[in-house]
Design a protein around this motif. Structure first.
Motif, PDB file in Angstrom:
ATOM      1  N   SER A   1     -14.896  -3.648   6.407  1.00  6.58           N
ATOM      2  CA  SER A   1     -15.274  -3.229   5.062  1.00  6.58           C
ATOM      3  C   SER A   1     -14.595  -4.095   4.013  1.00  6.58           C
ATOM      4  O   SER A   1     -13.357  -4.139   3.952  1.00  6.58           O
ATOM      5  CB  SER A   1     -14.893  -1.755   4.845  1.00  6.58           C
ATOM      6  N   GLY A   2     -15.396  -4.752   3.204  1.00 12.26           N
ATOM      7  CA  GLY A   2     -14.848  -5.521   2.099  1.00 12.26           C
ATOM      8  C   GLY A   2     -14.167  -4.634   1.075  1.00 12.26           C
ATOM      9  O   GLY A   2     -13.188  -5.039   0.443  1.00 12.26           O
ATOM     10  N   ARG A   3     -14.657  -3.415   0.926  1.00 13.33           N
ATOM     11  CA  ARG A   3     -14.068  -2.497  -0.051  1.00 13.33           C
ATOM     12  C   ARG A   3     -12.667  -2.066   0.367  1.00 13.33           C
ATOM     13  O   ARG A   3     -11.765  -1.952  -0.470  1.00 13.33           O
ATOM     14  CB  ARG A   3     -14.974  -1.274  -0.225  1.00 13.33           C
ATOM     15  N   VAL A   4     -12.470  -1.837   1.652  1.00 15.23           N
ATOM     16  CA  VAL A   4     -11.148  -1.454   2.132  1.00 15.23           C
ATOM     17  C   VAL A   4     -10.182  -2.632   2.015  1.00 15.23           C
ATOM     18  O   VAL A   4      -9.033  -2.475   1.605  1.00 15.23           O
ATOM     19  CB  VAL A   4     -11.221  -0.951   3.585  1.00 15.23           C
ATOM     20  N   GLN A   5     -10.649  -3.824   2.361  1.00  9.89           N
ATOM     21  CA  GLN A   5      -9.815  -5.001   2.226  1.00  9.89           C
ATOM     22  C   GLN A   5      -9.439  -5.238   0.768  1.00  9.89           C
ATOM     23  O   GLN A   5      -8.294  -5.577   0.446  1.00  9.89           O
ATOM     24  CB  GLN A   5     -10.552  -6.229   2.781  1.00  9.89           C
ATOM     25  N   ALA A   6     -10.396  -5.030  -0.129  1.00  6.57           N
ATOM     26  CA  ALA A   6     -10.124  -5.195  -1.559  1.00  6.57           C
ATOM     27  C   ALA A   6      -9.135  -4.150  -2.060  1.00  6.57           C
ATOM     28  O   ALA A   6      -8.333  -4.418  -2.959  1.00  6.57           O
ATOM     29  CB  ALA A   6     -11.430  -5.103  -2.346  1.00  6.57           C
ATOM     30  N   ARG A   7      -9.177  -2.968  -1.482  1.00  6.80           N
ATOM     31  CA  ARG A   7      -8.233  -1.901  -1.862  1.00  6.80           C
ATOM     32  C   ARG A   7      -6.807  -2.323  -1.534  1.00  6.80           C
ATOM     33  O   ARG A   7      -5.900  -2.171  -2.353  1.00  6.80           O
ATOM     34  CB  ARG A   7      -8.590  -0.622  -1.107  1.00  6.80           C
ATOM     35  N   LEU A   8      -6.596  -2.870  -0.344  1.00  2.85           N
ATOM     36  CA  LEU A   8      -5.272  -3.313   0.058  1.00  2.85           C
ATOM     37  C   LEU A   8      -4.809  -4.481  -0.808  1.00  2.85           C
ATOM     38  O   LEU A   8      -3.675  -4.492  -1.302  1.00  2.85           O
ATOM     39  CB  LEU A   8      -5.276  -3.712   1.531  1.00  2.85           C
ATOM     40  N   GLN A   9      -5.679  -5.445  -1.000  1.00  2.00           N
ATOM     41  CA  GLN A   9      -5.316  -6.605  -1.814  1.00  2.00           C
ATOM     42  C   GLN A   9      -5.040  -6.191  -3.258  1.00  2.00           C
ATOM     43  O   GLN A   9      -4.124  -6.723  -3.897  1.00  2.00           O
ATOM     44  CB  GLN A   9      -6.432  -7.643  -1.760  1.00  2.00           C
ATOM     45  N   GLY A  10      -5.820  -5.244  -3.755  1.00  2.00           N
ATOM     46  CA  GLY A  10      -5.608  -4.774  -5.116  1.00  2.00           C
ATOM     47  C   GLY A  10      -4.258  -4.095  -5.288  1.00  2.00           C
ATOM     48  O   GLY A  10      -3.581  -4.274  -6.310  1.00  2.00           O
ATOM     49  N   MET A  11      -3.840  -3.325  -4.292  1.00  3.92           N
ATOM     50  CA  MET A  11      -2.532  -2.686  -4.338  1.00  3.92           C
ATOM     51  C   MET A  11      -1.425  -3.728  -4.364  1.00  3.92           C
ATOM     52  O   MET A  11      -0.468  -3.638  -5.145  1.00  3.92           O
ATOM     53  CB  MET A  11      -2.355  -1.764  -3.128  1.00  3.92           C
ATOM     54  N   GLN A  12      -1.550  -4.740  -3.510  1.00  8.22           N
ATOM     55  CA  GLN A  12      -0.540  -5.793  -3.452  1.00  8.22           C
ATOM     56  C   GLN A  12      -0.464  -6.556  -4.770  1.00  8.22           C
ATOM     57  O   GLN A  12       0.623  -6.853  -5.272  1.00  8.22           O
ATOM     58  CB  GLN A  12      -0.851  -6.729  -2.282  1.00  8.22           C
ATOM     59  N   GLN A  13      -1.613  -6.880  -5.327  1.00 10.91           N
ATOM     60  CA  GLN A  13      -1.651  -7.621  -6.582  1.00 10.91           C
ATOM     61  C   GLN A  13      -1.084  -6.801  -7.733  1.00 10.91           C
ATOM     62  O   GLN A  13      -0.401  -7.332  -8.613  1.00 10.91           O
ATOM     63  CB  GLN A  13      -3.092  -8.043  -6.889  1.00 10.91           C
ATOM     64  N   ARG A  14      -1.380  -5.501  -7.725  1.00  9.48           N
ATOM     65  CA  ARG A  14      -0.869  -4.637  -8.791  1.00  9.48           C
ATOM     66  C   ARG A  14       0.661  -4.611  -8.774  1.00  9.48           C
ATOM     67  O   ARG A  14       1.302  -4.693  -9.826  1.00  9.48           O
ATOM     68  CB  ARG A  14      -1.431  -3.227  -8.616  1.00  9.48           C
TER      69      ARG A  14
ATOM     70  N   ARG B   1      -9.970   8.044  -1.409  1.00  4.88           N
ATOM     71  CA  ARG B   1      -9.412   9.291  -1.944  1.00  4.88           C
ATOM     72  C   ARG B   1      -7.885   9.290  -1.920  1.00  4.88           C
ATOM     73  O   ARG B   1      -7.253  10.177  -2.493  1.00  4.88           O
ATOM     74  CB  ARG B   1      -9.948  10.498  -1.184  1.00  4.88           C
ATOM     75  N   ALA B   2      -7.283   8.317  -1.253  1.00  2.00           N
ATOM     76  CA  ALA B   2      -5.818   8.241  -1.191  1.00  2.00           C
ATOM     77  C   ALA B   2      -5.289   7.660  -2.499  1.00  2.00           C
ATOM     78  O   ALA B   2      -5.733   6.602  -2.946  1.00  2.00           O
ATOM     79  CB  ALA B   2      -5.381   7.377  -0.013  1.00  2.00           C
ATOM     80  N   TRP B   3      -4.339   8.344  -3.115  1.00  2.00           N
ATOM     81  CA  TRP B   3      -3.737   7.901  -4.362  1.00  2.00           C
ATOM     82  C   TRP B   3      -2.250   7.659  -4.106  1.00  2.00           C
ATOM     83  O   TRP B   3      -1.461   8.581  -4.007  1.00  2.00           O
ATOM     84  CB  TRP B   3      -3.940   8.956  -5.448  1.00  2.00           C
ATOM     85  N   PHE B   4      -1.904   6.375  -3.981  1.00  2.00           N
ATOM     86  CA  PHE B   4      -0.527   6.000  -3.677  1.00  2.00           C
ATOM     87  C   PHE B   4       0.312   5.924  -4.950  1.00  2.00           C
ATOM     88  O   PHE B   4      -0.228   5.720  -6.048  1.00  2.00           O
ATOM     89  CB  PHE B   4      -0.502   4.653  -2.948  1.00  2.00           C
ATOM     90  N   PRO B   5       1.630   6.057  -4.836  1.00  2.00           N
ATOM     91  CA  PRO B   5       2.487   6.034  -6.029  1.00  2.00           C
ATOM     92  C   PRO B   5       2.297   4.794  -6.885  1.00  2.00           C
ATOM     93  O   PRO B   5       2.350   4.874  -8.118  1.00  2.00           O
ATOM     94  CB  PRO B   5       3.901   6.096  -5.441  1.00  2.00           C
ATOM     95  N   TRP B   6       2.068   3.641  -6.274  1.00  2.00           N
ATOM     96  CA  TRP B   6       1.943   2.402  -7.049  1.00  2.00           C
ATOM     97  C   TRP B   6       0.559   2.231  -7.666  1.00  2.00           C
ATOM     98  O   TRP B   6       0.342   1.294  -8.424  1.00  2.00           O
ATOM     99  CB  TRP B   6       2.292   1.193  -6.185  1.00  2.00           C
ATOM    100  N   ASP B   7      -0.368   3.105  -7.358  1.00  2.00           N
ATOM    101  CA  ASP B   7      -1.678   3.028  -8.004  1.00  2.00           C
ATOM    102  C   ASP B   7      -1.598   3.329  -9.490  1.00  2.00           C
ATOM    103  O   ASP B   7      -2.523   3.028 -10.240  1.00  2.00           O
ATOM    104  CB  ASP B   7      -2.670   4.003  -7.345  1.00  2.00           C
ATOM    105  N   GLN B   8      -0.506   3.943  -9.919  1.00  2.00           N
ATOM    106  CA  GLN B   8      -0.356   4.270 -11.332  1.00  2.00           C
ATOM    107  C   GLN B   8       0.255   3.129 -12.136  1.00  2.00           C
ATOM    108  O   GLN B   8       0.312   3.195 -13.361  1.00  2.00           O
ATOM    109  CB  GLN B   8       0.535   5.502 -11.491  1.00  2.00           C
ATOM    110  N   LEU B   9       0.700   2.071 -11.467  1.00  2.00           N
ATOM    111  CA  LEU B   9       1.272   0.946 -12.189  1.00  2.00           C
ATOM    112  C   LEU B   9       0.186   0.265 -13.019  1.00  2.00           C
ATOM    113  O   LEU B   9      -0.896  -0.021 -12.512  1.00  2.00           O
ATOM    114  CB  LEU B   9       1.879  -0.071 -11.212  1.00  2.00           C
TER     115      LEU B   9
ATOM    116  N   TYR C   1       3.061  -6.248 -11.713  1.00  2.00           N
ATOM    117  CA  TYR C   1       3.982  -5.380 -12.437  1.00  2.00           C
ATOM    118  C   TYR C   1       5.417  -5.889 -12.307  1.00  2.00           C
ATOM    119  O   TYR C   1       6.159  -5.956 -13.305  1.00  2.00           O
ATOM    120  CB  TYR C   1       3.868  -3.958 -11.890  1.00  2.00           C
ATOM    121  N   VAL C   2       5.811  -6.248 -11.100  1.00  2.00           N
ATOM    122  CA  VAL C   2       7.170  -6.750 -10.884  1.00  2.00           C
ATOM    123  C   VAL C   2       7.383  -8.029 -11.692  1.00  2.00           C
ATOM    124  O   VAL C   2       8.445  -8.227 -12.294  1.00  2.00           O
ATOM    125  CB  VAL C   2       7.428  -7.003  -9.389  1.00  2.00           C
TER     126      VAL C   2
END
Length: 206
Positions: free
Chosen positions: A122-135, A64-72, A139-140
């Protein structure tokens, strides 16, 4: 029926709010469902009515957390213009600052960055973190490619994009670890200055 559904959702949000506080304050590993129930003002049984256990509750808190970089954007749209280096640096710095300044985001980030504790939970939580980093890195890299107009080798561009992401999450982790107040300590400006110092020479014409 509407009232019943509204009450169920209200209880669910109370549980998530409480879990967010307990996980961020005490760490996921030692947090107990009894602690979460106490903070929520509910019973442990109410947790099991909504969630199977602590891992599922953790996943719901993070999702449910929506971080600023999730919109990239992951992919560049045809009509979507990319920013320049300076604009991107400001945007990413502001995102870090906002994450530290908004209590809900600050707590969620503190939970998510407990990587050593959550890796096997949790694989889903780990994937959430990795997905943020990759995004962020993707983008950069796109912004650098545009600014360099093809002059920078792909390997160097990707290394710089990775360095930006590493610094962002490192600065965020340090601020959370030291308890630095986001509304007062200018972590975001430090991130902005780092990005400009790293990328400005590499993207200069010539």
């Amino acid at each position: 029926m509407r009232r019943c559904k509204a009450e169920v959702e209200q209880t669910r949000q109370r549980l998530l709010d409480a879990a967010e506080r307990v996980f961020s304050d005490r760490g996921y590993a030692i947090a107990r469902l009894e602690d979460i129930a106490d903070v929520a003002g509910l019973t442990r049984g109410s947790i099991y009515w909504h969630y199977e256990g602590k891992p599922e509750l953790l996943e719901a808190v993070i999702e449910r957390a929506w971080f600023p970089w999730d919109q990239l954007p992951l992919e560049r749209g045809g009509a979507q213009a990319l920013p320049g280096i300076e604009e991107m640096a400001t945007m990413l710095g502001d995102g870090v600052q906002r994450t530290l300044s908004v209590p809900h985001l600050r707590r969620s980030a503190a939970i998510l960055l407990q990587g050593h504790e959550l890796r096997h939970v949790s694989g889903r939580v780990q994937a959430r973190l990795q997905g943020m980093q990759q995004r962020i890195r993707h983008y950069v890299a796109q912004v650098i490619e545009q600014a360099c107009a093809g002059r920078l080798p792909g390997a160097e561009r990707d290394a710089q994009a990775r360095a930006v992401g590493v610094f962002m999450f490192g600065a965020l982790s340090e601020a959370l670890l030291l308890g630095l107040p986001g509304e007062q300590y200018p972590i975001g400006r430090e991130v902005e200055r780092f990005i400009l110092a790293l990328l400005a020479p590499a993207t200069a014409g010539g």
